[in-house]
Scaffold this active site. Structure first.
Site, PDB file in Angstrom:
ATOM      1  N   SER A 120       9.416   8.686   4.978  1.00  0.00           N
ATOM      2  CA  SER A 120       8.092   8.367   4.449  1.00  0.00           C
ATOM      3  C   SER A 120       6.995   8.895   5.385  1.00  0.00           C
ATOM      4  O   SER A 120       6.879  10.104   5.575  1.00  0.00           O
ATOM      5  CB  SER A 120       7.980   6.850   4.240  1.00  0.00           C
ATOM      6  OG  SER A 120       6.830   6.530   3.510  1.00  0.00           O
ATOM      7  N   ASP A 175      10.900   6.907  -7.173  1.00  0.00           N
ATOM      8  CA  ASP A 175       9.964   6.507  -6.121  1.00  0.00           C
ATOM      9  C   ASP A 175       8.607   6.202  -6.742  1.00  0.00           C
ATOM     10  O   ASP A 175       7.938   7.092  -7.278  1.00  0.00           O
ATOM     11  CB  ASP A 175       9.835   7.653  -5.103  1.00  0.00           C
ATOM     12  CG  ASP A 175       9.085   7.238  -3.843  1.00  0.00           C
ATOM     13  OD1 ASP A 175       8.313   6.265  -3.906  1.00  0.00           O
ATOM     14  OD2 ASP A 175       9.279   7.900  -2.809  1.00  0.00           O
ATOM     15  N   HIS A 178      12.052   4.727  -3.285  1.00  0.00           N
ATOM     16  CA  HIS A 178      11.370   5.240  -2.109  1.00  0.00           C
ATOM     17  C   HIS A 178      12.197   5.092  -0.831  1.00  0.00           C
ATOM     18  O   HIS A 178      12.191   5.983   0.018  1.00  0.00           O
ATOM     19  CB  HIS A 178      10.030   4.513  -1.940  1.00  0.00           C
ATOM     20  CG  HIS A 178       9.207   5.006  -0.789  1.00  0.00           C
ATOM     21  ND1 HIS A 178       8.610   6.240  -0.779  1.00  0.00           N
ATOM     22  CD2 HIS A 178       8.900   4.434   0.408  1.00  0.00           C
ATOM     23  CE1 HIS A 178       7.962   6.418   0.352  1.00  0.00           C
ATOM     24  NE2 HIS A 178       8.126   5.343   1.091  1.00  0.00           N
TER      25      HIS A 178
END
Length: 398
Positions: free
Chosen positions: A244, A341, A371
């Site tokens: 991320s 996601d 995600h």
């Protein structure tokens, strides 16, 4: 059209896309030797017969140097039984350059991948199709990893754990507000123990066991944390694995330390993420956040159900955006992203792939992953991607 990209569908069945007459649609086993495997794809067949398949889509961006004459002269190969795959409506991806010019779809062995090859392919599609991953889950010689601290003048001390071993080493860079004890970080550590490779995981300043005030943290300060670990803790060449926000920071680290960063693996890479989401808000909503001084972001991944992001954090992050210009990274890059996601759209990985100037870039889309990408099959894909890059770099060195 969403996020500036047209839709993409992957369907089982023969045939080619009417929108792209230049598209070559193949069954597995046809075409170039280094793209497919001669092993029967029983996993795909069983998934097709038994129910929902956990489909992964792999896309490769590289120079199309191989001439058509060379491709025509490639020796034929036996065709293993498999379902034909068809690519529909990919379209000319906005700003994706070579991504809009597909070459072929071929299913791969381990996860039911649909592989999109652009020109000559030397990446993990072929290698993972022909070999099983190393048995990293088997008992290995356990090396004790203790908590250490990196003391820095005028900067908060960073907590980290270092596993000594061979190079290239691996460094895990966590996501926003995440620490070094997540599922992915620990799984990579076990994998590195089994291989005997060096590994480092750490906490950002203000997070976990590291010193610092979270309210004062910024993308720029966390970028310095990553560079401190690279410069003062890591030894020799390193593969960076960023999750991320960590995927955004790994790109910055590769730009700042090209001599030390030899490969990148992004997991739901959130390059420019918060800034892009903030700019997508209406002018009125942006003004309200500015006056309030913080932005309340819904999140299903923490107990409160939301994150409070300071307005100052967003404004400072604007100075570290990368997608507005070419990204000067030339090392091998693998970008993994879940198509479920709902925090960072998978189209972001396509944008990152297009902006990276190097030719060796793979985008791997997991159809049913979210995600965090922390399910067993996601972790399996992650460690096999690391394994493939280690093999690739070892081949280059020797």
């Amino acid at each position: 059209m969403k996020h500036g990209f047209p839709s993409m569908n992957v369907q089982f069945g023969p045939g080619s896309s009417p929108r792209f007459p230049q598209l070559t649609v193949k069954k597995a086993g046809q075409g170039r030797r280094n793209v497919t495997s001669q092993t029967p794809f029983r996993e795909i067949n069983s998934l097709k017969e038994g129910g929902q398949a956990d489909t992964t889509v792999r896309m490769r961006l590289c120079s199309r140097r191989k001439s058509r004459a060379t491709q025509r002269n490639s020796p034929p190969h036996p065709t293993p039984p498999s379902y034909g795959l068809r690519a529909c409506d990919l379209g000319s991806v906005a700003g994706a350059g070579a991504a809009g010019r597909m070459a072929a779809w071929v299913p791969c062995r381990r996860w039911g991948w649909a592989a999109v090859s652009f020109g000559r392919h030397r990446g993990p599609i072929a290698s993972l199709a022909r070999k099983p991953p190393r048995a990293w889950w088997l008992p290995a010689c356990r090396q004790k990893v203790s908590l250490c601290f990196l003391n820095r003048p005028d900067l908060p001390s960073l907590a980290y754990k270092k596993l000594k071993g061979k190079n290239p080493g691996i460094i895990f860079i966590p996501g926003y507000l995440s620490d070094m004890n997540g599922i992915k970080a620990l799984a990579i550590e076990e994998f590195c123990k089994s291989l005997g490779h060096a590994y480092i995981r750490f906490d950002y300043s203000g997070i976990g066991n590291s010193d610092g005030n979270l309210a004062e943290c910024t993308v720029g300060k966390w970028r310095k944390d990553v560079l401190s670990i690279l410069d003062e803790v890591a030894e020799g060449p390193q593969i960076l694995v960023g999750s991320s926000l960590g995927g955004w920071l790994m790109l910055h680290a590769a730009i700042a330390r090209p001599e030390k960063v030899v490969a990148l693996i992004g997991i739901a890479t959130a390059a420019d993420g918060l800034v892009t989401q903030f700019r997508a808000l209406s002018v009125e909503a942006q003004k309200e956040i500015e006056v309030k001084g913080e932005w309340t972001l819904p999140s299903k991944y923490n107990e409160e159900g939301y994150h409070q992001v300071p307005y100052s954090f967003i404004k400072e992050a604007e100075h570290h955006c990368l997608l507005h210009s070419p990204i000067p990274v030339t090392c091998p890059v693998r970008l993994l992203h879940g198509m479920k996601d709902n925090i960072m759209p998978w189209h972001t990985s396509l944008q990152v792939a297009d902006r990276i100037v190097g030719p060796d870039v793979d985008v791997i889309l997991r159809k049913h992953s979210d995600h965090r990408m922390k399910e067993k099959s996601d972790i399996h894909l992650l460690v096999c991607t690391i394994d493939d890059l280690i093999d690739k770099l070892s081949t280059v060195v020797h």
